[in-house]
Design a protein around this motif. Sequence first.
Motif, PDB file in Angstrom:
ATOM      1  N   THR A   8      -3.476   4.054  -6.569  1.00  0.00           N
ATOM      2  CA  THR A   8      -4.795   3.455  -6.804  1.00  0.00           C
ATOM      3  C   THR A   8      -4.583   1.983  -7.172  1.00  0.00           C
ATOM      4  OG1 THR A   8      -4.984   3.867  -9.192  1.00  0.00           O
ATOM      5  CG2 THR A   8      -5.575   5.681  -7.700  1.00  0.00           C
ATOM      6  N   GLY A   9      -5.646   1.206  -7.103  1.00  0.00           N
ATOM      7  CA  GLY A   9      -5.485  -0.224  -7.355  1.00  0.00           C
ATOM      8  C   GLY A   9      -4.526  -0.851  -6.369  1.00  0.00           C
ATOM      9  N   ALA A  10      -4.531  -0.338  -5.133  1.00  0.00           N
ATOM     10  CA  ALA A  10      -3.515  -0.712  -4.158  1.00  0.00           C
ATOM     11  C   ALA A  10      -3.621  -2.139  -3.648  1.00  0.00           C
ATOM     12  CB  ALA A  10      -3.554   0.261  -2.966  1.00  0.00           C
ATOM     13  N   THR A  11      -4.749  -2.792  -3.898  1.00  0.00           N
ATOM     14  CA  THR A  11      -4.881  -4.184  -3.470  1.00  0.00           C
ATOM     15  C   THR A  11      -4.710  -5.150  -4.639  1.00  0.00           C
ATOM     16  OG1 THR A  11      -7.297  -4.057  -3.723  1.00  0.00           O
ATOM     17  CG2 THR A  11      -6.393  -3.597  -1.538  1.00  0.00           C
ATOM     18  N   GLY A  12      -4.392  -4.621  -5.815  1.00  0.00           N
ATOM     19  CA  GLY A  12      -4.179  -5.465  -6.980  1.00  0.00           C
ATOM     20  C   GLY A  12      -2.741  -5.942  -7.077  1.00  0.00           C
ATOM     21  N   ASN A  13      -2.453  -6.713  -8.117  1.00  0.00           N
ATOM     22  CA  ASN A  13      -1.121  -7.302  -8.288  1.00  0.00           C
ATOM     23  C   ASN A  13       0.003  -6.286  -8.242  1.00  0.00           C
ATOM     24  OD1 ASN A  13      -1.617 -10.056  -8.495  1.00  0.00           O
ATOM     25  ND2 ASN A  13      -2.144  -9.942 -10.654  1.00  0.00           N
ATOM     26  N   VAL A  14      -0.085  -5.273  -9.102  1.00  0.00           N
ATOM     27  CA  VAL A  14       0.996  -4.295  -9.205  1.00  0.00           C
ATOM     28  C   VAL A  14       0.907  -3.277  -8.077  1.00  0.00           C
ATOM     29  CG1 VAL A  14       2.101  -2.568 -10.658  1.00  0.00           C
ATOM     30  CG2 VAL A  14       1.073  -4.587 -11.706  1.00  0.00           C
ATOM     31  N   THR A  30       0.129   6.490   0.391  1.00  0.00           N
ATOM     32  CA  THR A  30      -1.279   6.317   0.727  1.00  0.00           C
ATOM     33  C   THR A  30      -1.900   5.318  -0.241  1.00  0.00           C
ATOM     34  OG1 THR A  30      -1.476   8.578   1.556  1.00  0.00           O
ATOM     35  CG2 THR A  30      -3.517   7.458   0.955  1.00  0.00           C
ATOM     36  N   ALA A  31      -2.586   4.334   0.310  1.00  0.00           N
ATOM     37  CA  ALA A  31      -3.272   3.340  -0.506  1.00  0.00           C
ATOM     38  C   ALA A  31      -4.715   3.771  -0.696  1.00  0.00           C
ATOM     39  CB  ALA A  31      -3.204   1.964   0.161  1.00  0.00           C
ATOM     40  N   ILE A  37     -10.322  -0.091   6.231  1.00  0.00           N
ATOM     41  CA  ILE A  37     -10.105  -0.863   7.462  1.00  0.00           C
ATOM     42  C   ILE A  37      -9.464  -2.202   7.141  1.00  0.00           C
ATOM     43  CG2 ILE A  37     -11.234  -2.005   9.399  1.00  0.00           C
ATOM     44  CD1 ILE A  37     -13.326   0.219   9.377  1.00  0.00           C
ATOM     45  N   GLU A  38      -9.996  -2.899   6.143  1.00  0.00           N
ATOM     46  CA  GLU A  38      -9.433  -4.191   5.768  1.00  0.00           C
ATOM     47  C   GLU A  38      -8.044  -4.037   5.159  1.00  0.00           C
ATOM     48  OE1 GLU A  38     -10.482  -7.370   6.270  1.00  0.00           O
ATOM     49  OE2 GLU A  38     -11.929  -6.358   7.582  1.00  0.00           O
ATOM     50  N   ALA A  39      -7.862  -3.004   4.338  1.00  0.00           N
ATOM     51  CA  ALA A  39      -6.559  -2.792   3.706  1.00  0.00           C
ATOM     52  C   ALA A  39      -5.484  -2.509   4.741  1.00  0.00           C
ATOM     53  CB  ALA A  39      -6.648  -1.640   2.705  1.00  0.00           C
ATOM     54  N   ALA A  40      -5.846  -1.753   5.778  1.00  0.00           N
ATOM     55  CA  ALA A  40      -4.882  -1.417   6.827  1.00  0.00           C
ATOM     56  C   ALA A  40      -4.358  -2.664   7.533  1.00  0.00           C
ATOM     57  CB  ALA A  40      -5.517  -0.467   7.831  1.00  0.00           C
ATOM     58  N   LYS A  41      -5.202  -3.682   7.636  1.00  0.00           N
ATOM     59  CA  LYS A  41      -4.778  -4.931   8.272  1.00  0.00           C
ATOM     60  C   LYS A  41      -3.676  -5.614   7.460  1.00  0.00           C
ATOM     61  CE  LYS A  41      -9.361  -5.848  10.264  1.00  0.00           C
ATOM     62  NZ  LYS A  41     -10.549  -6.753  10.232  1.00  0.00           N
ATOM     63  N   SER A  42      -3.740  -5.437   6.153  1.00  0.00           N
ATOM     64  CA  SER A  42      -2.751  -6.071   5.272  1.00  0.00           C
ATOM     65  C   SER A  42      -1.476  -5.252   5.155  1.00  0.00           C
ATOM     66  CB  SER A  42      -3.343  -6.276   3.873  1.00  0.00           C
ATOM     67  OG  SER A  42      -4.487  -7.101   3.916  1.00  0.00           O
ATOM     68  N   GLY A  44      -0.314  -2.658   7.178  1.00  0.00           N
ATOM     69  CA  GLY A  44       0.398  -2.285   8.394  1.00  0.00           C
ATOM     70  C   GLY A  44       0.402  -0.791   8.642  1.00  0.00           C
ATOM     71  N   SER A  45       1.064  -0.405   9.708  1.00  0.00           N
ATOM     72  CA  SER A  45       0.993   0.981  10.191  1.00  0.00           C
ATOM     73  C   SER A  45       1.774   1.972   9.352  1.00  0.00           C
ATOM     74  CB  SER A  45       1.500   1.044  11.644  1.00  0.00           C
ATOM     75  OG  SER A  45       2.829   0.555  11.721  1.00  0.00           O
ATOM     76  N   ASN A  46       2.697   1.502   8.506  1.00  0.00           N
ATOM     77  CA  ASN A  46       3.493   2.426   7.691  1.00  0.00           C
ATOM     78  C   ASN A  46       2.726   2.975   6.490  1.00  0.00           C
ATOM     79  OD1 ASN A  46       5.721   2.187   9.312  1.00  0.00           O
ATOM     80  ND2 ASN A  46       6.749   0.662   8.042  1.00  0.00           N
ATOM     81  N   VAL A  47       1.563   2.391   6.209  1.00  0.00           N
ATOM     82  CA  VAL A  47       0.793   2.791   5.028  1.00  0.00           C
ATOM     83  C   VAL A  47      -0.521   3.422   5.457  1.00  0.00           C
ATOM     84  CG1 VAL A  47      -0.348   1.994   2.935  1.00  0.00           C
ATOM     85  CG2 VAL A  47       1.812   0.944   3.651  1.00  0.00           C
TER      86      VAL A  47
END
Length: 299
Positions: A8-14, A30-31, A37-42, A44-47
């Motif tokens: 969780t908080g997968a787009t935050g600093n930590v 898993t993020a 959709i936007e997170a997947a762009k950052s 990549g395909s491994n996440v």
Amino acid sequence: MVTNILVTGATGNVGQEVVRLLSLQELPVTAAVRNPIEAAKSFGSNVRCILFDFTNPDTFADAFAGINKLFLVRPPAIANIHKITPALNAAKRAGVEEIVFLSIIGADKNRIVPHYKIERAIEQLNISAIFLRCSFFMQNLNTTHREDIRLRDRLFMPAGNGRTSFIDVRDIAAVAVKILTEVPDKSKGELSRNRAYDLTGTVALTYYEVASIFTTVLGRQIQYTNSSIPIFVWQMLRQGFSWQFVLVMVGIYTTARYGLADLVTSNVHQLLEHIPISMQQYVEDYRQCWLCLQPIAVG
């Protein structure tokens, strides 16, 4: 057994760094995000990115399906523990076996901070829990305080003359990944792993010393204003930060102000087998964040 980890908080600093490190090891990660959709762009395909919202129970089932380990980050906007416990209960029902929680130093004794109540709620789940009680993130200086440094040449916080044992989030994430990927040794009785680690840098600094480091690295004078608490609150609210966020920040800085944030431990060194990243190295690595050709005057 394959370990499936939800962050969780997968787009935050930590959280972002935890996801990156797990992805580099090609581990199932898993993020949990608000915008897959936007997170997947950052990432990549491994996440794998999945919709998750602590305030929306309809997102819980899909997010926790097949997950056995959870890296839990409290959303900065949520201080009410009752908005987080439904997700924790859903995680247990879904079969999550272990939670690694990003907490703060002193959370076990400081009943004011939301981290205290979250730790107690996790303990009540009766599953394996590891609390990473971290000192003040260096990266707060290139996020929350970035504009004050970049535009006004100042460190603006009410920390007095107190010392803080700053830690780089890259070290926190590395510790989290090491713990998340550990395999308990049954012969040593490591099936129940309820632990807490105080994570700090190697030295406790005053904000005057931090300002001096910034001055040296950036090549221009950076001053620590040593704000009063009322002025800090007023300015932060004026900049658009929420009351809840500002109050948490006040709590953290008050801890430093009264000399309660200077604890230095060797846990990062022992767990990672390397010396924690220094403030000097951090400022050098993130130098571009604070570059400004024409600083504006302090208002």
